[in-house]
Scaffold this active site. Structure first.
Site, mmCIF file in Angstrom:
data_model
loop_
_atom_site.group_PDB
_atom_site.id
_atom_site.type_symbol
_atom_site.label_atom_id
_atom_site.label_comp_id
_atom_site.label_asym_id
_atom_site.label_seq_id
_atom_site.Cartn_x
_atom_site.Cartn_y
_atom_site.Cartn_z
ATOM 1 N N SER A 175 -8.553 -0.955 -1.292
ATOM 2 C CA SER A 175 -9.762 -1.030 -0.473
ATOM 3 C C SER A 175 -9.936 0.250 0.345
ATOM 4 C CB SER A 175 -9.695 -2.224 0.477
ATOM 5 O OG SER A 175 -9.406 -3.416 -0.208
ATOM 6 N N HIS A 213 -13.349 -5.113 -8.872
ATOM 7 C CA HIS A 213 -12.823 -5.940 -7.789
ATOM 8 C C HIS A 213 -13.840 -6.057 -6.655
ATOM 9 C CE1 HIS A 213 -10.134 -7.525 -4.724
ATOM 10 N NE2 HIS A 213 -9.250 -7.746 -5.675
ATOM 11 N N THR A 272 -9.199 -7.123 -12.371
ATOM 12 C CA THR A 272 -8.436 -8.270 -11.887
ATOM 13 C C THR A 272 -8.647 -9.504 -12.755
ATOM 14 O OG1 THR A 272 -8.548 -7.426 -9.629
ATOM 15 C CG2 THR A 272 -8.029 -9.749 -9.896
ATOM 16 N N TYR A 358 -4.980 17.571 21.666
ATOM 17 C CA TYR A 358 -3.567 17.203 21.762
ATOM 18 C C TYR A 358 -2.844 17.179 20.416
ATOM 19 C CZ TYR A 358 -5.698 12.610 20.817
ATOM 20 O OH TYR A 358 -6.427 11.583 20.279
ATOM 21 N N GLY A 380 -2.765 7.078 12.918
ATOM 22 C CA GLY A 380 -1.360 6.725 12.729
ATOM 23 C C GLY A 380 -1.072 6.314 11.294
#
Length: 510
Positions: A175, A213, A272, A358, A380
Site C-alpha cells: 500500500s 488489489h 490476490t 535539524y 522515522g
C-alpha cells in the site's frame, strides 16, 4: 483458557518496586530474552497441534485480562504466563503448516534473529547520518535482491560504475509503495500539464485491472485522484484474468479524447484473487504512448522470480518506472518488508523530500547519499534492511530458490489431486503456489447452488481447526483459494488437507 482470569493483574506491590527502575538492566534483558526465545522455540515446536483459527468471541481478551492497566510491577513470568494462557489461544496461526488462506506470511530463524537485533538496536534511520550502517545495509540488501531478480541496473542504488540514478527503499507494505509512486506520478503529470499547484488534479486518470488489489484504489484516493477517474478494466478467462493491453489502450485513448491526462498504470504479477499475471512489457508499451507512470505490484509472486524458470513474468520490467515486492510474503523475511525499486529515485524524492534545519548534515549536502526518509510517507523508519540481509546471507540463493520450488511442487501436487476428483474443478490455471478450485455444478446443481455448497465446505473445513482456507470470486463463481507457502509446510500437510477436503465434501453432499 485463562486460568489467571481477571486476577492476573491484581498482584500487590513487589519488593523491587521501590528499587531504581532500570528498563534495560543487562541481566533483565538477558533473562527476559532467554524466556522469550524459549517461548518462540516452543511455539514453533507445538504450532502444528494448535487450531489454525481460534474459537473466541470479540472482546474475549478484555474478559481474560484486566480492562485497566496495572499500577504495580509483576514478575516477567506472570506476563509470559498470561501470554500463553490468554493471548495464544486467541491467535490465528499464520505460521501453522495447516494455514492455506490468503498468501503466506513466511518467516525463518535468520529473519527472526535479524528483527530481534534490529529491535534491540532501535535505530531511527531517517538520514544516512542518523545511522550510516542502517542506510548502507538497506541499500546493500536491496541491491542484492535486485540482482537475484535480475532487475536492470537502472533500479539499483549502486552499480559497478558507482551510484546509479535509480534506487530502492524498504517500506512496510505494498500500500505504501503504491501511494508514494502515485504521488510521484501525480506530480510529474501536473508538471507536464503546466498546472499551477494542484488545480489540474481532476483531469488526471489512473488505470488497473479489476483483479488488482483493493489497496490500489484506496491509495489512489489518498493521493488525491478523483474516484471518477480511477479506471478498473474488466478481465476475463480469455486472458486468464490478466490485463488486456488492447483494452488498456482503448480506455486510455478514450480518456485523452475526453480531455483527461493518463497518469499511472498498475500492473500486477500474481493477483490476490487468482494469481493472474499482467503482461508487464505490453502494458509498459501502451503506457509509454501517453507518458504514464507504470508500477508493477509483484508483492507475492516477485519472490518466485528469483528462480530462472519464473523470471519471464517480469519481462519488460526495464521499461517500467517502479516495481515492488514483499519478501515477508514468500521469501522467509518476517513482516514487515516491502521492497520498492524506482528507475529514477529523484522523481520520488522530489515529491516526498523534507529538509528541516535539524536534519541538515554534511553527508546529505554532499549528494553522495540518499536519505531514505525522502522515499517514504513518514520520517522515522525501522532497521528493516538487517533481517533481509541476514536471510540472504544465511541461506544463500540456492536454498531460497529451493524453498520456492518446493512450494510450487506441492501446489502442483494439490492441483493434480483436485483434477483427479470429478466432483471438483480448477477454476483458473495454476500460477506459482496458489490453486483456485471449487466443487463444480453438476447434475441438478446450479451455479448458485454450487456457490452455496462451496461456502459451506469452506466454513466446515475452517471450523475443524485442522486447516484454514479463504475464498474469492472469479468469473462470478465462489472459489476456494488453497495457498501453499507456510515456512513449516511439508507434503504431508497438503495431503492431510486434501483428505480433509474430500471427507468434508462427502459429508455435505451425500
Amino acid at each position: 483458557m485463562g486460568s489467571l482470569g481477571t486476577n492476573a493483574t491484581s498482584f500487590s506491590t513487589f519488593p523491587d518496586d521501590k528499587a531504581a527502575f532500570e528498563p534495560l538492566n543487562p541481566e533483565d534483558v538477558r533473562a527476559y530474552l532467554h524466556k522469550a526465545v524459549d517461548f518462540i522455540s516452543d511455539y514453533y515446536t507445538n504450532i502444528e497441534s494448535m487450531p489454525v483459527l481460534p474459537n473466541v468471541k470479540p472482546g474475549y481478551l478484555q474478559d481474560e485480562l484486566s480492562a485497566s492497566p496495572p499500577t504495580y510491577s509483576a514478575p516477567f513470568d506472570v506476563t509470559m504466563n498470561e501470554l500463553r494462557t490468554s493471548v495464544v489461544p486467541g491467535m490465528t496461526h499464520w505460521a501453522s503448516p495447516n494455514f492455506f488462506a490468503f498468501f503466506p506470511s513466511t518467516n525463518s530463524a535468520a529473519a527472526i534473529a535479524g528483527d530481534l537485533i534490529a529491535s534491540a538496536m532501535n535505530t531511527v534511520g531517517f538520514t544516512w547520518q542518523a545511522s550510516p550502517a542502517a542506510t548502507e545495509m538497506e541499500v546493500l540488501a536491496l541491491d542484492w535482491l535486485a540482482q537475484l531478480l535480475r532487475l536492470p541496473t537502472t533500479f539499483m542504488n549502486r552499480t559497478s560504475t558507482g551510484r546509479g540514478t535509480g534506487g530502492g527503499v524498504i517500506l512496510g507494505t505494498t500500500s505504501e509503495a503504491m501511494l508514494v509512486t502515485l504521488v510521484a506520478a501525480r506530480d510529474a503529470a501536473l508538471r507536464r500539464s503546466g498546472s499551477v499547484g494542484v488545480s489540474d488534479i481532476p483531469r488526471l486518470a489512473v488505470y488497473a485491472a479489476d483483479q488488482t488489489h483493493s489497496t490500489f484504489f484506496k491509495a489512489c484516493r489518498l493521493a488525491g485522484f478523483d474516484p471518477a477517474n480511477i479506471r478498473s478494466i474488466p478481465t476475463g478467462p480469455e486472458t486468464n484474468y490478466g490485463l488486456d493491453p488492447a483494452k488498456l489502450l482503448e480506455v486510455m485513448q478514450a480518456d485523452v479524447d475526453a480531455g483527461l491526462v493518463p497518469t499511472y498504470v498498475c500492473a500486477t504479477v500474481g493477483t490476490t484473487s487468482s494469481n493472474a499475471v499482467d503482461p508487464v512489457g505490453d502494458v509498459a508499451d501502451v503506457a509509454a504512448m501517453f507518458n504514464a507512470w507504470v508500477h508493477v505490484d509483484a508483492a507475492y509472486a516477485g519472490s518466485a522470480c528469483i528462480c530462472p524458470e519464473f523470471r519471464h513474468h517480469l519481462d519488460g520490467v526495464e521499461r517500467v518506472d517502479s516495481i515492488s515486492m514483499s519478501p515477508h510474503k514468500w521469501l522467509l523475511t518476517c513482516l514487515d518488508c516491502t521492497c520498492l525499486y524506482v528507475r529514477d529515485a529523484h522523481r520520488l524524492s522530489d515529491s516526498l523530500e523534507t529538509n528541516p534545519e535539524y536534519l541538515k548534515n554534511d553527508a546529505t549536502e554532499s549528494g553522495e547519499v540518499t536519505d531514505l526518509k525522502d522515499m517514504q510517507v513518514g520520517v522515522g523508519r525501522r532497521f528493516r534492511g538487517l533481517k533481509l540481509w541476514m536471510v540472504m546471507r544465511t541461506y544463500g540463493t540456492a536454498k531460497l530458490q529451493e524453498h520456492i520450488r518446493s512450494d510450487v511442487a506441492m501446489a502442483k501436487m494439490f492441483e493434480d489431486f483436485v483434477r483427479s476428483d470429478d466432483r471438483f474443478e480448477v477454476v483458473v490455471p495454476r500460477n506459482f503456489a496458489l490453486v483456485c478450485f471449487r466443487i463444480k455444478a453438476s447434475g441438478a446443481m446450479t451455479e448458485k447452488d454450487a456457490d452455496e455448497v462451496n461456502r459451506v465446505l469452506m466454513e466446515n473445513l475452517n471450523k475443524t481447526g485442522k486447516a484454514y482456507l479463504a475464498h474469492t470470486v472469479v468469473g462470478d463463481k465462489f472459489v476456494l483459494r488453497f495457498a501453499i507457502g507456510s515456512s513449516l509446510q511439508e507434503e504431508r500437510h497438503v495431503r492431510s488437507a486434501w483428505d480433509l477436503i474430500k471427507k468434508t465434501t462427502s459429508s455435505i453432499m451425500d
